[in-house]
Design an enzyme around this catalytic site. Structure first.
Site, PDB file in Angstrom:
ATOM      1  N   GLU A  40       0.853  -1.280  -0.073  1.00 27.36           N
ATOM      2  CA  GLU A  40      -0.063   0.147   0.004  1.00 27.36           C
ATOM      3  C   GLU A  40       0.933   1.244   0.021  1.00 27.36           C
ATOM      4  OE1 GLU A  40      -1.297   2.194   3.424  1.00 27.36           O
ATOM      5  OE2 GLU A  40      -1.207   0.262   4.741  1.00 27.36           O
ATOM      6  N   ASP A  98     -16.847   5.506  14.202  1.00 28.72           N
ATOM      7  CA  ASP A  98     -15.602   5.644  13.325  1.00 28.72           C
ATOM      8  C   ASP A  98     -14.896   3.865  13.423  1.00 28.72           C
ATOM      9  OD1 ASP A  98     -13.136   5.998  12.153  1.00 28.72           O
ATOM     10  OD2 ASP A  98     -12.470   7.609  13.281  1.00 28.72           O
ATOM     11  N   LYS A 146      -5.768  10.674   0.590  1.00 31.41           N
ATOM     12  CA  LYS A 146      -5.822   9.509   1.182  1.00 31.41           C
ATOM     13  C   LYS A 146      -6.973   8.753   0.501  1.00 31.41           C
ATOM     14  CE  LYS A 146      -6.561   7.413   5.844  1.00 31.41           C
ATOM     15  NZ  LYS A 146      -6.729   7.529   7.296  1.00 31.41           N
ATOM     16  N   LYS A 171      -3.239  -1.072  16.063  1.00 30.76           N
ATOM     17  CA  LYS A 171      -2.597  -0.404  17.004  1.00 30.76           C
ATOM     18  C   LYS A 171      -3.781  -0.112  18.109  1.00 30.76           C
ATOM     19  CE  LYS A 171      -0.306   2.330  13.856  1.00 30.76           C
ATOM     20  NZ  LYS A 171      -1.667   2.192  12.978  1.00 30.76           N
ATOM     21  N   SER A 176     -13.023   1.816  10.692  1.00 33.09           N
ATOM     22  CA  SER A 176     -12.212   1.901   9.316  1.00 33.09           C
ATOM     23  C   SER A 176     -12.961   1.125   8.397  1.00 33.09           C
ATOM     24  CB  SER A 176     -10.955   1.286   9.376  1.00 33.09           C
ATOM     25  OG  SER A 176     -10.095   1.418   8.047  1.00 33.09           O
ATOM     26  N   ALA A 177     -13.053   1.489   7.128  1.00 34.35           N
ATOM     27  CA  ALA A 177     -13.373   0.840   5.809  1.00 34.35           C
ATOM     28  C   ALA A 177     -12.721  -0.427   5.608  1.00 34.35           C
ATOM     29  CB  ALA A 177     -13.456   1.853   4.423  1.00 34.35           C
ATOM     30  N   ASP A 178     -11.299  -0.511   6.003  1.00 36.40           N
ATOM     31  CA  ASP A 178     -10.471  -1.599   5.826  1.00 36.40           C
ATOM     32  C   ASP A 178     -11.461  -2.825   6.278  1.00 36.40           C
ATOM     33  OD1 ASP A 178      -8.516   0.044   5.274  1.00 36.40           O
ATOM     34  OD2 ASP A 178      -7.367  -0.473   7.029  1.00 36.40           O
ATOM     35  N   VAL A 183      -5.569   0.411   3.082  1.00 37.33           N
ATOM     36  CA  VAL A 183      -5.664  -0.884   2.884  1.00 37.33           C
ATOM     37  C   VAL A 183      -6.782  -1.341   2.089  1.00 37.33           C
ATOM     38  CG1 VAL A 183      -6.226  -3.115   4.387  1.00 37.33           C
ATOM     39  CG2 VAL A 183      -4.443  -1.670   5.133  1.00 37.33           C
TER      40      VAL A 183
HETATM   41  N1  PSU Z   1      -1.885   1.511  10.495  1.00 40.21           N
HETATM   42  C1  PSU Z   1      -0.497   2.042  10.219  1.00 40.21           C
HETATM   43  N2  PSU Z   1      -0.192   3.093   9.279  1.00 40.21           N
HETATM   44  C2  PSU Z   1      -0.864   3.398   8.531  1.00 40.21           C
HETATM   45  C3  PSU Z   1      -2.136   2.889   8.316  1.00 40.21           C
HETATM   46  C4  PSU Z   1      -2.687   1.976   9.381  1.00 40.21           C
HETATM   47  O1  PSU Z   1      -0.095   1.514  11.370  1.00 40.21           O
HETATM   48  O2  PSU Z   1      -0.433   4.328   7.630  1.00 40.21           O
HETATM   49  C5  PSU Z   1      -3.209   3.272   7.519  1.00 40.21           C
HETATM   50  C6  PSU Z   1      -3.363   2.058   6.357  1.00 40.21           C
HETATM   51  O3  PSU Z   1      -3.115   2.604   5.032  1.00 40.21           O
HETATM   52  C7  PSU Z   1      -4.835   1.823   6.718  1.00 40.21           C
HETATM   53  C8  PSU Z   1      -5.308   3.181   7.085  1.00 40.21           C
HETATM   54  O4  PSU Z   1      -5.614   1.328   5.567  1.00 40.21           O
HETATM   55  O5  PSU Z   1      -4.448   3.828   7.853  1.00 40.21           O
HETATM   56  C9  PSU Z   1      -6.650   3.295   8.033  1.00 40.21           C
HETATM   57  O6  PSU Z   1      -7.124   4.410   7.940  1.00 40.21           O
HETATM   58  P1  PSU Z   1      -8.602   4.739   8.688  1.00 40.21           P
HETATM   59  O7  PSU Z   1      -8.274   4.452  10.103  1.00 40.21           O
HETATM   60  O8  PSU Z   1      -8.862   6.437   8.227  1.00 40.21           O
HETATM   61  O9  PSU Z   1      -9.541   3.968   8.122  1.00 40.21           O
HETATM   62 MN    MN Z   2     -11.985   6.151  10.146  1.00 37.70          MN
END
Ligand code: PSU
Ligand code: MN
Length: 333
Positions: free
Chosen positions: A27, A169, A117, A190, A171-173, A137
């Site tokens: 990614e 909130d 992003k 994390k 994540s869409a992951d 992701v």
């Molecule tokens: N975890 C990390 N470093 C990152 C990310 C996650 O340790 O850079 C990034 C990844 O690309 C993940 C994204 O898909 O953050 C998730 O973002 P959000 O929480 O906004 O969905």
């Molecule tokens: Mn989010």
């Protein structure tokens, strides 16, 4: 325009996919939004090397001028690494999604590009407007699947944020993992997230969480989370077999392969927990929301730990790239 006109593969990646060689997707959010310049660029190159050293072909993915690129050259990696670093006040109000706004002063004098992003929902806008974006992701999984790449290495995946009961909130992951058939190697999530809720949500979505050589689900900077994975497997062969069986059964969605950070680079749990708490308080005070939260917290944690968290982050990504390549090799046998 057809899909193939929106998506460009490097020659190396194309011939590897056509020849059934082991390809590992990588990614780019980690490059543009997860680490500071120039360590991000060095890391992107080292990660690609780790894939090669272990028998794989790296395919770093991003959107460049509205084109989905699978397999980037060094110039493109350099471009992605020089993303504008904005101060907390500038991040506020979602200024990051405004393209070509050059009245913002970057904090450092080197980064100069505007790299968005992209997760799933951002893709149509970014491509129709011919913008540049790093893929999270979720977006990386989508493009990997389009390119028929079966495995992907990252640092950590997104998940259910703390206070998600109020903020929603998530994540869409996670929803991507439920529907897109790409296995993801990560070092867990994390503890800026609610790890327990993330695992519950993954169960609901039917996503297997496999520990590589561990029963405990790792917490990114540390091997300790207090939560268990679903199943432990100890070799790349066993993991490749699981992924293959899932495909044979036609079960859609991904697999999470949780690969703990190597012991020697693991951070002390108390130190990192304290840094995370401090960063969360700061994010709350600065009113950071949505897609800006994860990059903001990563940068804060790095400052609070005096750069230690960044070094651990780099080591665990390299470790994941190696394992993903090993699994990819077994999947091709
Ligand atoms: N975890 C990390 N470093 C990152 C990310 C996650 O340790 O850079 C990034 C990844 O690309 C993940 C994204 O898909 O953050 C998730 O973002 P959000 O929480 O906004 O969905
Ligand atoms: Mn989010």
């Amino acid at each position: 325009m057809s899909l193939s006109e929106h998506l460009m593969m490097s020659e190396e990646v194309r011939s590897a996919i056509e020849g059934n060689k082991p390809v590992v997707a990588l990614e780019s959010t980690i490059i543009s939004h997860g680490m500071p310049y120039p360590r991000n660029l060095e890391t992107a190159l080292e990660v690609e090397k780790a894939v090669r050293d272990n028998g794989g072909v790296p395919a770093t993915i991003a959107i460049i001028k509205g084109v989905i690129k699978i397999g980037l050259n060094n110039e493109e990696l350099d471009f992605l690494s020089r993303n504008k670093i904005l101060k907390a006040e500038q991040v506020k109000g979602h200024i990051r999604i405004v393209p070509n706004k050059d009245d913002l002063e970057p904090v450092s004098s080197v980064p100069k590009n505007n790299i968005l992003k992209a997760s799933r929902r951002d893709i149509p806008y970014i491509i129709s407007r011919k913008l540049n974006a790093a893929t999270t992701v979720s977006a990386t999984m989508i493009f990997a699947e389009m390119a028929r790449i079966k495995i992907f290495a990252t640092g950590g995946i997104g998940g259910v944020h703390r206070n998600a009961d109020k903020t929603f909130d998530i994540s869409a992951d996670l929803t991507e993992l439920a529907q897109t058939e790409v296995a993801v190697v990560s070092a867990g999530v994390k503890s800026i997230l609610d790890i327990g809720l993330t695992l519950e949500y993954l169960e609901t979505l039917g996503v297997p969480v496999i520990g590589f050589g561990t029963e405990e689900f790792p917490a990114f900077y540390t091997r300790v989370s207090g939560y268990n994975v679903n199943y432990r497997l100890d070799t790349p062969e066993e993991i490749a077999a699981l992924i293959t069986v899932k495909k044979e059964l036609g079960l859609k969605g991904g697999v999470i392969i949780a690969n703990p950070v190597p012991e020697e680079f693991s951070m002390d749990k108390e130190t990192i927990d304290k840094a995370i708490e401090e960063a969360l308080v700061k994010a709350d005070k600065a009113d950071i929301k949505g897609k800006d939260i994860t990059p903001f917290l990563l940068a804060e944690i790095k400052n609070i730990t005096g750069g230690k968290s960044l070094e651990t982050n780099i080591k665990l990504v390299l470790n994941n790239a190696k394992l993903a390549a090993e699994i990819a090799v077994k999947m091709c046998e």
